[in-house]
Design a protein around this motif. Sequence first.
Motif, PDB file in Angstrom:
ATOM      1  N   TYR A  26       0.844  -1.191   0.000  1.00 42.23           N
ATOM      2  CA  TYR A  26       0.000   0.000   0.000  1.00 42.23           C
ATOM      3  C   TYR A  26       0.882   1.245   0.000  1.00 42.23           C
ATOM      4  O   TYR A  26       1.708   1.421   0.897  1.00 42.23           O
ATOM      5  N   MET A  27       0.694   2.111  -1.004  1.00 40.37           N
ATOM      6  CA  MET A  27       1.375   3.392  -1.049  1.00 40.37           C
ATOM      7  C   MET A  27       0.505   4.373  -0.267  1.00 40.37           C
ATOM      8  O   MET A  27      -0.648   4.622  -0.642  1.00 40.37           O
ATOM      9  N   ILE A  28       1.062   4.913   0.823  1.00 38.54           N
ATOM     10  CA  ILE A  28       0.281   5.740   1.741  1.00 38.54           C
ATOM     11  C   ILE A  28       0.969   7.093   1.910  1.00 38.54           C
ATOM     12  O   ILE A  28       2.088   7.171   2.410  1.00 38.54           O
ATOM     13  N   TYR A  29       0.276   8.171   1.498  1.00 37.96           N
ATOM     14  CA  TYR A  29       0.801   9.523   1.698  1.00 37.96           C
ATOM     15  C   TYR A  29       0.688   9.862   3.181  1.00 37.96           C
ATOM     16  O   TYR A  29      -0.320   9.559   3.820  1.00 37.96           O
ATOM     17  N   THR A  30       1.715  10.504   3.709  1.00 33.20           N
ATOM     18  CA  THR A  30       1.728  10.783   5.139  1.00 33.20           C
ATOM     19  C   THR A  30       2.463  12.082   5.446  1.00 33.20           C
ATOM     20  O   THR A  30       3.186  12.620   4.607  1.00 33.20           O
ATOM     21  N   SER A  31       2.285  12.570   6.656  1.00 30.28           N
ATOM     22  CA  SER A  31       2.961  13.792   7.100  1.00 30.28           C
ATOM     23  C   SER A  31       4.386  13.458   7.538  1.00 30.28           C
ATOM     24  O   SER A  31       4.728  12.289   7.764  1.00 30.28           O
ATOM     25  N   LEU A  32       5.198  14.485   7.691  1.00 30.60           N
ATOM     26  CA  LEU A  32       6.561  14.279   8.173  1.00 30.60           C
ATOM     27  C   LEU A  32       6.561  13.710   9.589  1.00 30.60           C
ATOM     28  O   LEU A  32       7.404  12.867   9.926  1.00 30.60           O
ATOM     29  N   ASN A  33       5.616  14.161  10.421  1.00 32.42           N
ATOM     30  CA  ASN A  33       5.542  13.639  11.798  1.00 32.42           C
ATOM     31  C   ASN A  33       5.247  12.144  11.805  1.00 32.42           C
ATOM     32  O   ASN A  33       5.891  11.381  12.527  1.00 32.42           O
ATOM     33  N   SER A  34       4.285  11.713  10.999  1.00 33.82           N
ATOM     34  CA  SER A  34       3.978  10.276  10.940  1.00 33.82           C
ATOM     35  C   SER A  34       5.130   9.497  10.321  1.00 33.82           C
ATOM     36  O   SER A  34       5.421   8.375  10.733  1.00 33.82           O
ATOM     37  N   MET A  35       5.785  10.094   9.343  1.00 34.35           N
ATOM     38  CA  MET A  35       6.934   9.427   8.718  1.00 34.35           C
ATOM     39  C   MET A  35       8.024   9.162   9.765  1.00 34.35           C
ATOM     40  O   MET A  35       8.597   8.083   9.812  1.00 34.35           O
ATOM     41  N   GLN A  36       8.288  10.161  10.606  1.00 33.16           N
ATOM     42  CA  GLN A  36       9.294   9.998  11.655  1.00 33.16           C
ATOM     43  C   GLN A  36       8.856   8.970  12.692  1.00 33.16           C
ATOM     44  O   GLN A  36       9.666   8.175  13.174  1.00 33.16           O
ATOM     45  N   ASN A  37       7.562   8.974  13.028  1.00 31.27           N
ATOM     46  CA  ASN A  37       7.045   8.038  14.033  1.00 31.27           C
ATOM     47  C   ASN A  37       6.883   6.622  13.501  1.00 31.27           C
ATOM     48  O   ASN A  37       6.686   5.688  14.281  1.00 31.27           O
ATOM     49  N   ALA A  38       6.949   6.451  12.196  1.00 33.74           N
ATOM     50  CA  ALA A  38       6.730   5.137  11.585  1.00 33.74           C
ATOM     51  C   ALA A  38       7.838   4.140  11.911  1.00 33.74           C
ATOM     52  O   ALA A  38       7.635   2.940  11.852  1.00 33.74           O
ATOM     53  N   GLY A  39       9.008   4.642  12.252  1.00 28.23           N
ATOM     54  CA  GLY A  39      10.120   3.753  12.566  1.00 28.23           C
ATOM     55  C   GLY A  39      10.949   3.442  11.344  1.00 28.23           C
ATOM     56  O   GLY A  39      10.883   4.130  10.325  1.00 28.23           O
ATOM     57  N   GLU A  40      11.704   2.377  11.454  1.00 30.62           N
ATOM     58  CA  GLU A  40      12.638   2.017  10.389  1.00 30.62           C
ATOM     59  C   GLU A  40      12.026   0.995   9.430  1.00 30.62           C
ATOM     60  O   GLU A  40      11.140   0.234   9.807  1.00 30.62           O
ATOM     61  N   VAL A  41      12.532   0.995   8.218  1.00 24.61           N
ATOM     62  CA  VAL A  41      12.095   0.024   7.210  1.00 24.61           C
ATOM     63  C   VAL A  41      12.354  -1.385   7.755  1.00 24.61           C
ATOM     64  O   VAL A  41      13.386  -1.648   8.358  1.00 24.61           O
ATOM     65  N   GLY A  42      11.381  -2.267   7.556  1.00 25.02           N
ATOM     66  CA  GLY A  42      11.487  -3.639   8.044  1.00 25.02           C
ATOM     67  C   GLY A  42      10.717  -3.881   9.338  1.00 25.02           C
ATOM     68  O   GLY A  42      10.510  -5.020   9.742  1.00 25.02           O
ATOM     69  N   LYS A  43      10.260  -2.812   9.990  1.00 23.41           N
ATOM     70  CA  LYS A  43       9.523  -2.929  11.250  1.00 23.41           C
ATOM     71  C   LYS A  43       8.027  -3.083  10.983  1.00 23.41           C
ATOM     72  O   LYS A  43       7.502  -2.636   9.970  1.00 23.41           O
ATOM     73  N   LYS A  44       7.342  -3.711  11.921  1.00 25.97           N
ATOM     74  CA  LYS A  44       5.881  -3.810  11.864  1.00 25.97           C
ATOM     75  C   LYS A  44       5.286  -2.454  12.205  1.00 25.97           C
ATOM     76  O   LYS A  44       5.811  -1.721  13.045  1.00 25.97           O
TER      77      LYS A  44
END
Length: 195
Positions: A26-44
């Motif tokens: 799923y390609m999901i547009y997001t804010s910079l704050n959510s991008m930072q809170n999303a964690g690292e690639v490979g994480k749930k």
Amino acid sequence: MYYYIKGTLVQKNDNYIVVDANGVGYMIYTSLNSMQNAGEVGKKITIYTYLHVREDVMDLFGFTTIEEKNMFMQLISVSGVGPKAALSILSVTTPAKFAVAVITNDVKTITKASGVGPKMAQRVILELKDKMKTDELEIDLEDESDDILSDNRSEAISALVVLGYSSNDAQKAVKGIDGTLSVEEIIKKALAGLL
């Protein structure tokens, strides 16, 4: 349509992330704050989503907190504010700071967002303040030690209503929090109690 998507974060770009949920990316547009809170690639990850449908496109927007999603929904309900402008505002402020900005008519905080000028910021404040219906808040003062609800706590209740909480839930969340704290601190403590 989708309330949230739970899966593995497989990609982060400038303004979107890709989440793999059971083999579907799923390609999901997001804010910079959510991008930072999303964690690292490979994480749930769990992303609260909103599907924006227009005649020629369907875009999926996602947020790491329900408060941020509620703020996005409030913002796009304002005439003239589209998803891109809403994401821009979400990228420069938190839901708590945004709610305080609306209540205190702080145009400057909202205009920090790219592509958001003073006229749009004033429209956001005007329309969202009207939706708050602060005059309908029924505040129970019986258990208050000073027999009055501090201005900071009543502003915090209004801010929580802006974020999509019912006035009853907002009152319960704020009850017992020190009224001498700043509005933003009261909102943060109340949000922690609501989660």
